[in-house]
Enzyme design. Structure first.
Site, PDB file in Angstrom:
ATOM      1  N   LYS A 173     -35.084  41.993  40.010  1.00  0.00           N
ATOM      2  CA  LYS A 173     -34.263  41.044  39.243  1.00  0.00           C
ATOM      3  C   LYS A 173     -32.795  41.470  39.255  1.00  0.00           C
ATOM      4  O   LYS A 173     -31.909  40.652  39.514  1.00  0.00           O
ATOM      5  CB  LYS A 173     -34.825  40.990  37.813  1.00  0.00           C
ATOM      6  CG  LYS A 173     -34.205  39.944  36.917  1.00  0.00           C
ATOM      7  CD  LYS A 173     -35.144  39.609  35.776  1.00  0.00           C
ATOM      8  CE  LYS A 173     -35.079  40.572  34.615  1.00  0.00           C
ATOM      9  NZ  LYS A 173     -33.891  40.401  33.760  1.00  0.00           N
ATOM     10  N   SER A 174     -32.536  42.734  38.968  1.00  0.00           N
ATOM     11  CA  SER A 174     -31.135  43.188  38.917  1.00  0.00           C
ATOM     12  C   SER A 174     -30.442  42.976  40.263  1.00  0.00           C
ATOM     13  O   SER A 174     -29.295  42.522  40.327  1.00  0.00           O
ATOM     14  CB  SER A 174     -31.081  44.682  38.589  1.00  0.00           C
ATOM     15  OG  SER A 174     -31.444  44.899  37.256  1.00  0.00           O
ATOM     16  N   SER A 218     -23.993  51.129  30.230  1.00  0.00           N
ATOM     17  CA  SER A 218     -24.527  49.799  30.520  1.00  0.00           C
ATOM     18  C   SER A 218     -24.134  49.366  31.920  1.00  0.00           C
ATOM     19  O   SER A 218     -22.944  49.218  32.227  1.00  0.00           O
ATOM     20  CB  SER A 218     -23.992  48.782  29.505  1.00  0.00           C
ATOM     21  OG  SER A 218     -24.176  47.463  30.016  1.00  0.00           O
ATOM     22  N   ARG A 251     -40.805  41.435  28.389  1.00  0.00           N
ATOM     23  CA  ARG A 251     -41.357  42.785  28.617  1.00  0.00           C
ATOM     24  C   ARG A 251     -42.324  43.185  27.504  1.00  0.00           C
ATOM     25  O   ARG A 251     -43.228  43.988  27.714  1.00  0.00           O
ATOM     26  CB  ARG A 251     -40.238  43.809  28.779  1.00  0.00           C
ATOM     27  CG  ARG A 251     -39.392  43.536  30.026  1.00  0.00           C
ATOM     28  CD  ARG A 251     -38.625  44.734  30.527  1.00  0.00           C
ATOM     29  NE  ARG A 251     -37.518  44.303  31.370  1.00  0.00           N
ATOM     30  CZ  ARG A 251     -37.631  43.962  32.655  1.00  0.00           C
ATOM     31  NH1 ARG A 251     -38.788  44.025  33.270  1.00  0.00           N
ATOM     32  NH2 ARG A 251     -36.562  43.573  33.341  1.00  0.00           N
ATOM     33  N   GLY A 290     -29.112  38.098  30.094  1.00  0.00           N
ATOM     34  CA  GLY A 290     -27.924  38.888  29.786  1.00  0.00           C
ATOM     35  C   GLY A 290     -27.162  39.250  31.050  1.00  0.00           C
ATOM     36  O   GLY A 290     -25.923  39.261  31.066  1.00  0.00           O
ATOM     37  N   ASP A 325     -35.697  49.763  30.663  1.00  0.00           N
ATOM     38  CA  ASP A 325     -36.551  48.569  30.602  1.00  0.00           C
ATOM     39  C   ASP A 325     -38.039  48.922  30.584  1.00  0.00           C
ATOM     40  O   ASP A 325     -38.883  48.053  30.344  1.00  0.00           O
ATOM     41  CB  ASP A 325     -36.247  47.644  31.785  1.00  0.00           C
ATOM     42  CG  ASP A 325     -34.867  47.007  31.656  1.00  0.00           C
ATOM     43  OD1 ASP A 325     -34.313  46.991  30.534  1.00  0.00           O
ATOM     44  OD2 ASP A 325     -34.333  46.537  32.684  1.00  0.00           O
ATOM     45  N   LYS A 344     -31.713  44.121  23.046  1.00  0.00           N
ATOM     46  CA  LYS A 344     -32.253  43.501  24.263  1.00  0.00           C
ATOM     47  C   LYS A 344     -32.762  42.096  23.904  1.00  0.00           C
ATOM     48  O   LYS A 344     -32.394  41.552  22.872  1.00  0.00           O
ATOM     49  CB  LYS A 344     -33.365  44.376  24.841  1.00  0.00           C
ATOM     50  CG  LYS A 344     -32.875  45.731  25.333  1.00  0.00           C
ATOM     51  CD  LYS A 344     -32.033  45.608  26.577  1.00  0.00           C
ATOM     52  CE  LYS A 344     -31.520  46.951  27.047  1.00  0.00           C
ATOM     53  NZ  LYS A 344     -30.500  46.812  28.096  1.00  0.00           N
ATOM     54  N   GLN A 403     -24.689  46.490  33.119  1.00  0.00           N
ATOM     55  CA  GLN A 403     -24.175  45.120  33.079  1.00  0.00           C
ATOM     56  C   GLN A 403     -22.671  45.134  32.822  1.00  0.00           C
ATOM     57  O   GLN A 403     -21.911  44.399  33.453  1.00  0.00           O
ATOM     58  CB  GLN A 403     -24.890  44.311  31.996  1.00  0.00           C
ATOM     59  CG  GLN A 403     -26.343  44.033  32.353  1.00  0.00           C
ATOM     60  CD  GLN A 403     -27.077  43.228  31.302  1.00  0.00           C
ATOM     61  OE1 GLN A 403     -26.536  42.930  30.242  1.00  0.00           O
ATOM     62  NE2 GLN A 403     -28.318  42.893  31.585  1.00  0.00           N
ATOM     63  N   ARG A 463     -27.214  40.170  41.482  1.00  0.00           N
ATOM     64  CA  ARG A 463     -25.998  40.667  42.132  1.00  0.00           C
ATOM     65  C   ARG A 463     -25.821  40.050  43.505  1.00  0.00           C
ATOM     66  O   ARG A 463     -24.701  39.686  43.903  1.00  0.00           O
ATOM     67  CB  ARG A 463     -26.063  42.204  42.235  1.00  0.00           C
ATOM     68  CG  ARG A 463     -25.899  42.874  40.862  1.00  0.00           C
ATOM     69  CD  ARG A 463     -26.511  44.260  40.856  1.00  0.00           C
ATOM     70  NE  ARG A 463     -26.171  45.034  39.676  1.00  0.00           N
ATOM     71  CZ  ARG A 463     -26.745  44.910  38.478  1.00  0.00           C
ATOM     72  NH1 ARG A 463     -27.710  44.011  38.302  1.00  0.00           N
ATOM     73  NH2 ARG A 463     -26.391  45.672  37.462  1.00  0.00           N
TER      74      ARG A 463
HETATM   75  C1  S3P Z   1     -29.452  45.454  33.840  1.00  0.00           C
HETATM   76  C2  S3P Z   1     -28.990  46.481  33.055  1.00  0.00           C
HETATM   77  C3  S3P Z   1     -29.660  46.924  31.819  1.00  0.00           C
HETATM   78  C4  S3P Z   1     -31.100  46.456  31.785  1.00  0.00           C
HETATM   79  C5  S3P Z   1     -31.216  44.997  32.138  1.00  0.00           C
HETATM   80  C6  S3P Z   1     -30.699  44.746  33.541  1.00  0.00           C
HETATM   81  C7  S3P Z   1     -28.678  45.060  35.032  1.00  0.00           C
HETATM   82  O1  S3P Z   1     -28.979  46.358  30.711  1.00  0.00           O
HETATM   83  O2  S3P Z   1     -31.664  46.695  30.523  1.00  0.00           O
HETATM   84  O3  S3P Z   1     -32.567  44.569  32.070  1.00  0.00           O
HETATM   85  O4  S3P Z   1     -29.201  44.310  35.875  1.00  0.00           O
HETATM   86  O5  S3P Z   1     -27.527  45.505  35.137  1.00  0.00           O
HETATM   87  P1  S3P Z   1     -27.662  47.050  30.059  1.00  0.00           P
HETATM   88  O6  S3P Z   1     -26.568  47.023  31.036  1.00  0.00           O
HETATM   89  O7  S3P Z   1     -27.361  46.178  28.864  1.00  0.00           O
HETATM   90  O8  S3P Z   1     -28.083  48.429  29.668  1.00  0.00           O
END
Ligand code: S3P
Length: 431
Positions: free
Chosen positions: A22-23, A166, A390, A94, A317, A344, A168, A27
Site C-alpha cells: 500500500k505505501s 512519520s 487492521r 492518511g 502497523d 491511526k 508520511q 507513492r
Molecule cells: C505510512 C506511514 C505510517 C504508517 C501508515 C503508512 C506511509 O504512518 O502507519 O500506515 O505509507 O508513509 P505515519 O507516517 O503516520 O507514521
C-alpha cells in the site's frame, strides 16, 4: 455493513502472492503523475486507500487507466495538473491526504482535501507547519484537522527536523521539495519507511540519503517508467502470525517486500525462535523482495519482551497483530513509545485492549502502549473493529486461535488495505 464469523482453525497450509504494498503503491501513483511520460505500475495495490489516491489524481486531470494488478498513468510533469472542480476526497487514507498535500502546496491553484470521519479526526498540523514554512497557505479546522484548503504557491526549500517519526510527514515534505527551487532536507528522529526516497531516485530525482537525513533538489525532472510493486508485508503479517500460532502450519508468501525499514515484526519474531525463512532474495527497483516460508512454532522470550524506541516505526502497523500474537508468547509482550497508535484509523491502543478483553484476555493499557501477558487463551466474542481495517484483520486471526465463535462487525473494512483477506484465509485454513 456485513459481519463475518470466524471459527477456530487447525492450521494454515498453502502458498499465496500478496496484493501490492500500500505505501509503495500510493507513492508510485503520485510520483508517476508528476513525471514526464507514461508509467506502468505493476501489482498496484487493489486497496480502497490506493484507489482513493487514483480518484484524487483523476480529479486533478491526470489520465489513469487501471486493470486488476496494473495501473497506467500518463504523467503531467510537475505543473501539469489542472485545478480540481470539486473537493478532493482521500477517503480513509492518511497517506493520500498527507502526501498529496505536499504536491498540491506547490501547484498554481487552490484545492480542498477532505476524507471520511476517521481521517477528519486525524492530526494534520504535522504537515501544515512544514508546508507553511515552505510558503504554502493552508487552512484547516481550528484544531488542525481536515478539510484542508491549500493555496499553492512557488515553494521555498527548507531544512526540517521532524518532531515525530512519520514517513508520511517526511514524504509530504520531500514531495513538496521536488517543486521548490533548491535543496529541501528532512531529518527524522528515528528511521521510518524509506520508499519515497528510493522511488524518487528511480524516477530520476536528485536525492541524497544519509543516516536519518534525506535531501531532494528541485525543481526535479522525473521520467515515467515501469515500476513493479512488491507484495505488502503489513498484510502478510496477519498470515504470518496465524501460521506461527496454529500448530502444523506451513505457508509460503511469494514476492513480499522486505525493506529493512519495515521488517521489525519479522526480526522480533525470529528473535523468539519463529521459523520464518527468506528465500529467493532479490530487488525490484532497489526495494528488497523475498519469498517467505513460515512454519508454526512455540514462541519464547529469554527475558520479558519489551519493545520501544527505534523499533516502533519499523513495526508500527503490525502492533495490533503483535498484541494478538502476544497471547501465545511465553512471558507476553510490553510495548512502549507507540503513542502514534492513538491517532491511526482508530485509537489502536484502545481498540486492541478493548477487543482483547472482549475475548477474555488480560491486558494493561499505557498512554504509549500496552502490556499483554502470555500465554493466555482467547475465547470467541463479538469484536468491534471501530471501522479500522487492521483491527478487523488482527481479530479475525485471534478468532482462528480462539475457542468458539468470533464475529467481526463491519468486516468489509478489511478492503481498506487487503481486499480478499477473508478469501485468502479461507484458502489457507485447514479445519
Ligand atoms: C505510512 C506511514 C505510517 C504508517 C501508515 C503508512 C506511509 O504512518 O502507519 O500506515 O505509507 O508513509 P505515519 O507516517 O503516520 O507514521
Amino acid at each position: 455493513m456485513s459481519s463475518k464469523t470466524v471459527y477456530r482453525a487447525r492450521c494454515l497450509r498453502g502458498s499465496v502472492a500478496l496484493p501490492g504494498d500500500k505505501s509503495i503503491s500510493h507513492r508510485a501513483a503520485l510520483i508517476a503523475a508528476i513525471a514526464s511520460g507514461d508509467s506502468q505500475l505493476v501489482n498496484y495495490s487493489p486497496s480502497a486507500d490506493c484507489q482513493s489516491t487514483l480518484r484524487c489524481l483523476r480529479a486533478l486531470g491526470v489520465s489513469v487507466a487501471s486493470w486488476p494488478g496494473r495501473v497506467h498513468i500518463r504523467g503531467c510533469g510537475l505543473h501539469g495538473w489542472r485545478a480540481p472542480t470539486a473537493t478532493l476526497d482521500a477517503g480513509n487514507s492518511g497517506t493520500t491526504m498527507r502526501l498529496l498535500a505536499g504536491l498540491l502546496a506547490g501547484q498554481p491553484f487552490e484545492s480542498v482535501l477532505t476524507g471520511d470521519a476517521s481521517l477528519r479526526r486525524r492530526p494534520m498540523r504535522r504537515i501544515i507547519d512544514p508546508l507553511s514554512k515552505m510558503g504554502a497557505e493552508i487552512s484547516a479546522r481550528e484544531d488542525g484537522r481536515a478539510p484542508l484548503r491549500i493555496r499553492g504557491t512557488r515553494l521555498r526549500p527548507i531544512a526540517y527536523q521532524l518532531p515525530i517519526a512519520s514517513a508520511q510527514v517526511k514524504s509530504c515534505i520531500l514531495l513538496a521539495g521536488l517543486l521548490a527551487h533548491g535543496t529541501t532536507q528532512v531529518t527524522e528522529p528515528a528511521v521510518t519507511r524509506n520508499h519515497t526516497e528510493i522511488m524518487l531516485g528511480q524516477f530520476g530525482a536528485r536525492v541524497e540519503i544519509g543516516d536519518r537525513t534525506v535531501a531532494v533538489t528541485g525543481p526535479a525532472e522525473l521520467t515515467g517508467r515501469e515500476y513493479r510493486i512488491p507484495g505488502d508485508l503489513s498484510s502478510a503479517a496477519f498470515l504470518i502470525a496465524a501460521a506461527l500460532a496454529l500448530p502444523g502450519s506451513l505457508i509460503r508468501l511469494t514476492g513480499v517486500g522486505v525493506n529493512p525499514t519495515r521488517t521489525g515484526f519479522i526480526e522480533l519474531l525470529q528473535s523468539l525462535g519463529a521459523p520464518i525463512q527468506w528465500h529467493n532474495r532479490r530487488s525490484w527497483q532497489d526495494e528488497p523482495v523475498a519469498d517467505l516460508v513460515v512454519r508454526s512454532a512455540p514462541l519464547r522470550a529469554r527475558r520479558p519482551l519489551t519493545i520501544g524506541g527505534e523499533m516502533i516505526p519499523r513495526l508500527i502497523d503490525e502492533i495490533p497483530i503483535l498484541a494478538v500474537l502476544a497471547t501465545r508468547i511465553e512471558g507476553g509482550v510490553t510495548i512502549h513509545d507507540a503513542q502514534e497508535l492513538r491517532v491511526k484509523e482508530s485509537d489502536r491502543i484502545r481498540t486492541v485492549a478493548e477487543n482483547l478483553r472482549r475475548m477474555g484476555a488480560r491486558v494493561q493499557e499505557f498512554p504509549d502502549g500496552l502490556h499483554v501477558p502470555g500465554p493466555q487463551s482467547l475465547r470467541g466474542a463479538l469484536v468491534n473493529a471501530r471501522g479500522d481495517h487492521r483491527i478487523a484483520m488482527a481479530f479475525a486471526i485471534a478468532g482462528l486461535m480462539a475457542e468458539g465463535e468470533t464475529v467481526i462487525d463491519s468486516s468489509e473494512v478489511v478492503d481498506i488495505s487487503f481486499p480478499g483477506f477473508f478469501r485468502t484465509l479461507d484458502d489457507l485454513v485447514v479445519r
